[in-house]
Design a protein around this motif. Sequence first.
Motif, PDB file in Angstrom:
ATOM      1  N   SER A  17     109.343-120.094  64.969  1.00  0.00           N
ATOM      2  CA  SER A  17     110.610-120.810  65.103  1.00  0.00           C
ATOM      3  C   SER A  17     110.911-121.589  63.821  1.00  0.00           C
ATOM      4  O   SER A  17     112.040-121.570  63.311  1.00  0.00           O
ATOM      5  CB  SER A  17     110.538-121.745  66.313  1.00  0.00           C
ATOM      6  OG  SER A  17     111.744-122.426  66.510  1.00  0.00           O
ATOM      7  N   TYR A  76     112.882-116.357  82.038  1.00  0.00           N
ATOM      8  CA  TYR A  76     113.480-117.639  81.712  1.00  0.00           C
ATOM      9  C   TYR A  76     114.823-117.401  81.039  1.00  0.00           C
ATOM     10  O   TYR A  76     114.930-116.583  80.122  1.00  0.00           O
ATOM     11  CB  TYR A  76     112.552-118.441  80.785  1.00  0.00           C
ATOM     12  CG  TYR A  76     113.089-119.810  80.481  1.00  0.00           C
ATOM     13  CD1 TYR A  76     113.051-120.818  81.431  1.00  0.00           C
ATOM     14  CD2 TYR A  76     113.658-120.088  79.259  1.00  0.00           C
ATOM     15  CE1 TYR A  76     113.565-122.064  81.164  1.00  0.00           C
ATOM     16  CE2 TYR A  76     114.174-121.338  78.974  1.00  0.00           C
ATOM     17  CZ  TYR A  76     114.121-122.322  79.941  1.00  0.00           C
ATOM     18  OH  TYR A  76     114.642-123.559  79.679  1.00  0.00           O
ATOM     19  N   GLN A  99     104.334-121.492  80.089  1.00  0.00           N
ATOM     20  CA  GLN A  99     105.787-121.490  79.923  1.00  0.00           C
ATOM     21  C   GLN A  99     106.254-122.786  79.271  1.00  0.00           C
ATOM     22  O   GLN A  99     107.092-122.773  78.372  1.00  0.00           O
ATOM     23  CB  GLN A  99     106.489-121.278  81.251  1.00  0.00           C
ATOM     24  CG  GLN A  99     107.992-121.108  81.078  1.00  0.00           C
ATOM     25  CD  GLN A  99     108.692-120.731  82.363  1.00  0.00           C
ATOM     26  OE1 GLN A  99     108.128-120.855  83.438  1.00  0.00           O
ATOM     27  NE2 GLN A  99     109.920-120.280  82.266  1.00  0.00           N
ATOM     28  N   THR A 100     105.698-123.900  79.702  1.00  0.00           N
ATOM     29  CA  THR A 100     106.054-125.188  79.104  1.00  0.00           C
ATOM     30  C   THR A 100     105.646-125.221  77.644  1.00  0.00           C
ATOM     31  O   THR A 100     106.415-125.654  76.780  1.00  0.00           O
ATOM     32  CB  THR A 100     105.398-126.342  79.883  1.00  0.00           C
ATOM     33  OG1 THR A 100     105.865-126.315  81.230  1.00  0.00           O
ATOM     34  CG2 THR A 100     105.717-127.688  79.247  1.00  0.00           C
ATOM     35  N   LEU A 138     105.323-122.740  75.612  1.00  0.00           N
ATOM     36  CA  LEU A 138     106.216-121.855  74.860  1.00  0.00           C
ATOM     37  C   LEU A 138     107.517-122.572  74.540  1.00  0.00           C
ATOM     38  O   LEU A 138     107.968-122.593  73.386  1.00  0.00           O
ATOM     39  CB  LEU A 138     106.497-120.584  75.656  1.00  0.00           C
ATOM     40  CG  LEU A 138     107.586-119.672  75.080  1.00  0.00           C
ATOM     41  CD1 LEU A 138     107.155-119.092  73.750  1.00  0.00           C
ATOM     42  CD2 LEU A 138     107.937-118.582  76.073  1.00  0.00           C
ATOM     43  N   LEU A 139     108.144-123.162  75.535  1.00  0.00           N
ATOM     44  CA  LEU A 139     109.433-123.815  75.333  1.00  0.00           C
ATOM     45  C   LEU A 139     109.332-125.000  74.380  1.00  0.00           C
ATOM     46  O   LEU A 139     110.158-125.157  73.475  1.00  0.00           O
ATOM     47  CB  LEU A 139     110.008-124.267  76.677  1.00  0.00           C
ATOM     48  CG  LEU A 139     110.327-123.141  77.648  1.00  0.00           C
ATOM     49  CD1 LEU A 139     110.742-123.702  78.990  1.00  0.00           C
ATOM     50  CD2 LEU A 139     111.383-122.232  77.081  1.00  0.00           C
ATOM     51  N   VAL A 165     108.668-123.642  70.730  1.00  0.00           N
ATOM     52  CA  VAL A 165     109.873-123.111  70.086  1.00  0.00           C
ATOM     53  C   VAL A 165     110.789-124.269  69.682  1.00  0.00           C
ATOM     54  O   VAL A 165     111.335-124.276  68.567  1.00  0.00           O
ATOM     55  CB  VAL A 165     110.598-122.108  71.013  1.00  0.00           C
ATOM     56  CG1 VAL A 165     111.980-121.763  70.486  1.00  0.00           C
ATOM     57  CG2 VAL A 165     109.753-120.849  71.179  1.00  0.00           C
ATOM     58  N   ALA A 166     110.948-125.242  70.559  1.00  0.00           N
ATOM     59  CA  ALA A 166     111.806-126.392  70.245  1.00  0.00           C
ATOM     60  C   ALA A 166     111.243-127.192  69.070  1.00  0.00           C
ATOM     61  O   ALA A 166     111.981-127.551  68.144  1.00  0.00           O
ATOM     62  CB  ALA A 166     111.958-127.282  71.478  1.00  0.00           C
TER      63      ALA A 166
END
Length: 182
Positions: free
Chosen positions: A15, A45, A152-153, A155-156, A159-160
């Motif tokens: 990212s 997602y 999942q958390t 990953l998000l 990326v952020a």
Amino acid sequence: MAHVAVLGGGPAGLSTALLTSKHGLETTVFDTGESPLREVSIPAYLGYDDVDGSAFLARARSRVGEFGVDFRDERVELVETHGSEFTVSTERQDYAANYVVFACGGDRSLAADVGCDRDADGTLSIDHDCRTSMAHVYAVGSAARDPEADPQTRLLVSVADGAVAGLAIVSAESASVTRAEA
């Protein structure tokens, strides 16, 4: 031109690399392919179907590569600071950089080379732009966050974080170019 060295090719590093390279900064990603994300399934997602971590990373790496990122399948052994510049050393050679981004997951050992502060839980201390206590050094993803969060958390957040750091570097570099032109 400024050179950004991203240590880690997981979602946080990719990212960051996407944004810095897209905005014209020379960017090198050092990645040995050891992201723990490769071992998990990422649930659907925001309209994306379920995907395994390896497929996600391959797709993301391909997309980032479209912007001229230099990928190095090399393990970084040492990061040294020389005033406002850095040397990133691998088993093969040394690379010069103006910015370093620690996107190396839970392995924060290289950050000690440049003297980054840590929080009580061992993560690297960062501000709201993912800057560490050292100038031109950023930490994203599990390097600065709880690596025990669900995939999942992670990953998000990764990326952020990468996007935040990438934009902060682009902004810092734009400001320094503007000052030099004045």
